[in-house]
Scaffold this active site. Structure first.
Site, PDB file in Angstrom:
ATOM      1  N   LYS A 147       3.513  -5.866  31.078  1.00  0.00           N
ATOM      2  CA  LYS A 147       4.464  -4.801  30.742  1.00  0.00           C
ATOM      3  C   LYS A 147       3.960  -3.497  31.341  1.00  0.00           C
ATOM      4  O   LYS A 147       2.758  -3.318  31.495  1.00  0.00           O
ATOM      5  CB  LYS A 147       4.547  -4.636  29.215  1.00  0.00           C
ATOM      6  N   ASP A 187      13.448  -2.278  31.141  1.00  0.00           N
ATOM      7  CA  ASP A 187      13.278  -2.269  29.685  1.00  0.00           C
ATOM      8  C   ASP A 187      13.928  -0.948  29.241  1.00  0.00           C
ATOM      9  O   ASP A 187      14.766  -0.411  29.993  1.00  0.00           O
ATOM     10  CB  ASP A 187      11.782  -2.346  29.309  1.00  0.00           C
TER      11      ASP A 187
HETATM   12  N1  GLU Z   1      12.098  -6.067  29.173  1.00  0.00           N
HETATM   13  C1  GLU Z   1      12.645  -7.368  28.934  1.00  0.00           C
HETATM   14  C2  GLU Z   1      11.875  -8.080  27.861  1.00  0.00           C
HETATM   15  O1  GLU Z   1      11.379  -7.436  26.965  1.00  0.00           O
HETATM   16  C3  GLU Z   1      12.834  -8.173  30.201  1.00  0.00           C
HETATM   17  C4  GLU Z   1      11.614  -8.407  31.010  1.00  0.00           C
HETATM   18  C5  GLU Z   1      11.870  -9.088  32.343  1.00  0.00           C
HETATM   19  O2  GLU Z   1      13.006  -9.417  32.660  1.00  0.00           O
HETATM   20  O3  GLU Z   1      10.872  -9.273  33.045  1.00  0.00           O
HETATM   21  O4  GLU Z   1      11.741  -9.263  27.818  1.00  0.00           O
END
Ligand code: GLU
Length: 468
Positions: A147, A187
């Site tokens: 992340k 996100d």
């Molecule tokens: N931010 C999204 C999550 O919390 C998607 C992450 C992604 O597609 O890599 O899963």
């Protein structure tokens, strides 16, 4: 003796035989996590929620203790932090802090979103990267957990400011990512516009066109249904849970928090399946529309929030059937099902008790860790249908995984194929939760099921690699 502390003590180094056959217990483990991560309450909370189930699961499984698997998953592979300078429209030089947390790549390249929000700090990104590791494993696709983000507030910024910030952010991030290394996505605060600016800068710096980001525009390697996937997936998961009780969504009332991508698409799917959506919210309060937030009204919210960057309070001016409740969250509105789709810790113990008392039968989390630890315990003790985000909101990253596959093969799948794959993946996650979460009397503890199934896949891959 090394009890999950800061590396082996002198005598542990001198004595070759492992000394941890007398295992550290959950409390001892959590004390170590707290000591090593001071001032990081969200990270500690996420680890605690998982560790409560994992300690029970590994009680009789020596290899996970011997190889310190949970201890290793709860220590990110690396945390990169960097300065992001940019110039605002008034020619002021601004400085933000950017991060990428690469938590674990045992089963695939690091994968997870980028968040731009003033609250972003190391604790929040470490909790999100930790959660993502389990979530991605649950999808059944080969993706590790990561992340990233920055304490940048996109609210009120011009398009030029957003572009310059994204370019500056990528000018540092590019060296840490890659299609087979780490694949970021969106996100909170990062949507298709920001992904476009970041992809453009990555391509420019590296002179390579690769699937390094997901959530891309359709013209340059994006996937159909990525936008809808998180919200739709959370409702599919809810449907699967209701089905175990012989129920469905027809005629059910739903309370939803948030009004962004996840919330509006969850609302859309609830409507399609015959349910009635009563609320949406943002950081200033919630709107309650007893006549139901229909598809037409959802379209208004999408345009108003994303294109006009407006506030949800204006919904109540547009639709006279609705009332706006400033500074409040929607959990006091009686409902059959609830979908927290805004952000972490938006549903507290007290809210959970209210939902249960009002007869709510199912909770499906569209956000990451929206329920605090007390709330999680309330839902689990009440034995209602409760899906933690790492299971129920995995649809988004799952379609990101499908975007990666399409990019690698240089093809684009059709919408109906992708819709079916999303359904299949959500069914698969539900199945994995049943496998490890079924308790006596047929009750399914989805938190336990998701934690154990996610852990087991990552842990078994780590066992194969030895100590790395
Ligand atoms: N931010 C999204 C999550 O919390 C998607 C992450 C992604 O597609 O890599 O899963």
């Amino acid at each position: 003796m090394n009890r999950g502390g800061d590396g082996p003590t002198v005598d542990a180094v001198l004595i070759a035989e492992p000394r941890n056959s007398e295992h550290v217990d959950l409390n001892g483990f959590m004390e170590g996590v707290k000591r090593r991560n001071p001032g990081q309450p969200e990270f500690v909370q996420a680890v605690q929620e998982v560790a409560e189930d994992i300690f029970e699961f590994i009680a009789d499984k020596e290899q996970y203790h011997r190889w310190q698997i949970l201890r290793r998953i709860a220590e990110p592979d690396r945390v990169v932090s960097f300065r992001v300078c940019w110039e605002d429209d008034n020619h002021n030089i601004r400085v933000q802090r950017g991060y990428r947390v690469q938590n674990n790549n045992a089963i695939g390249p690091y994968k997870g979103g980028i968040r731009f929000h003033p609250s972003v700090n190391e604790s929040i990104l470490k909790f999100l990267a930790f959660e993502q590791t389990f979530k991605n494993a649950l999808t059944g696709l080969p993706m590790g957990g990561g992340k990233g983000g920055a304490n940048f507030n996109p609210k009120g910024k011009s398009d030029g400011e957003i572009m310059r910030f994204c370019q500056s952010f990528m000018t540092e991030l590019y060296r840490h990512i890659g299609a087979d290394v780490d694949v970021p996505a969106g996100d909170i605060g990062v949507g298709s516009r920001e992904i476009g600016y970041m992809f453009g800068q990555y391509k420019r710096i590296t002179n390579s066109f690769e699937g390094v980001l997901t959530g891309k525009g359709m013209e340059y390697g994006g996937s159909l249904i990525r936008t809808e996937a998180t919200g739709y997936g959370a409702v599919y998961f809810l449907e699967n849970m209701l089905r175990t009780k012989g129920l469905d969504l027809a005629g059910k009332t739903a309370v939803i928090s948030g009004s962004g991508n996840v919330a509006t698409h969850a609302a859309e799917k609830i409507n399609q399946l015959g349910g009635k959506v009563l609320t949406l919210s943002d950081s200033e309060g919630f709107v309650h529309d007893p006549e139901g937030i229909t598809q037409e009204k959802i379209e208004w919210v999408k345009t108003h929030k994303t294109r006009r960057r407006g506030r949800i309070s204006q919904y109540a001016e547009e639709y006279r059937s609705a009332t706006f409740h400033a500074g409040k969250r929607p959990w006091g509105v009686p409902c059959d099902v609830a979908l927290p789709c805004a952000t972490q810790n938006e549903l507290l113990g007290e809210d959970a008790r209210t939902l249960v008392a009002n007869g709510c039968i199912g909770i499906s989390e569209g956000a990451n860790m929206p329920t605090d630890l007390e709330g999680v315990h309330v839902f689990r003790d009440a034995r209602i249908l409760y899906a933690p985000g790492k299971a129920s909101n995995a649809g988004g990253v799952a379609v990101s995984g499908l975007e990666m596959s399409q990019n690698s093969a240089r093809i684009s799948w059709k919408e109906d194929q992708l819709q079916q794959l999303l359904r299949d993946i959500m069914d698969g996650i539900h199945q994995r939760c049943l496998e490890y979460g079924e308790e006596s009397g047929g009750h399914i503890d989805y938190v336990k099921g998701a934690n154990i199934a996610g852990f087991k896949k990552v842990a078994d891959a780590m066992l194969a690699f030895g100590v790395v």
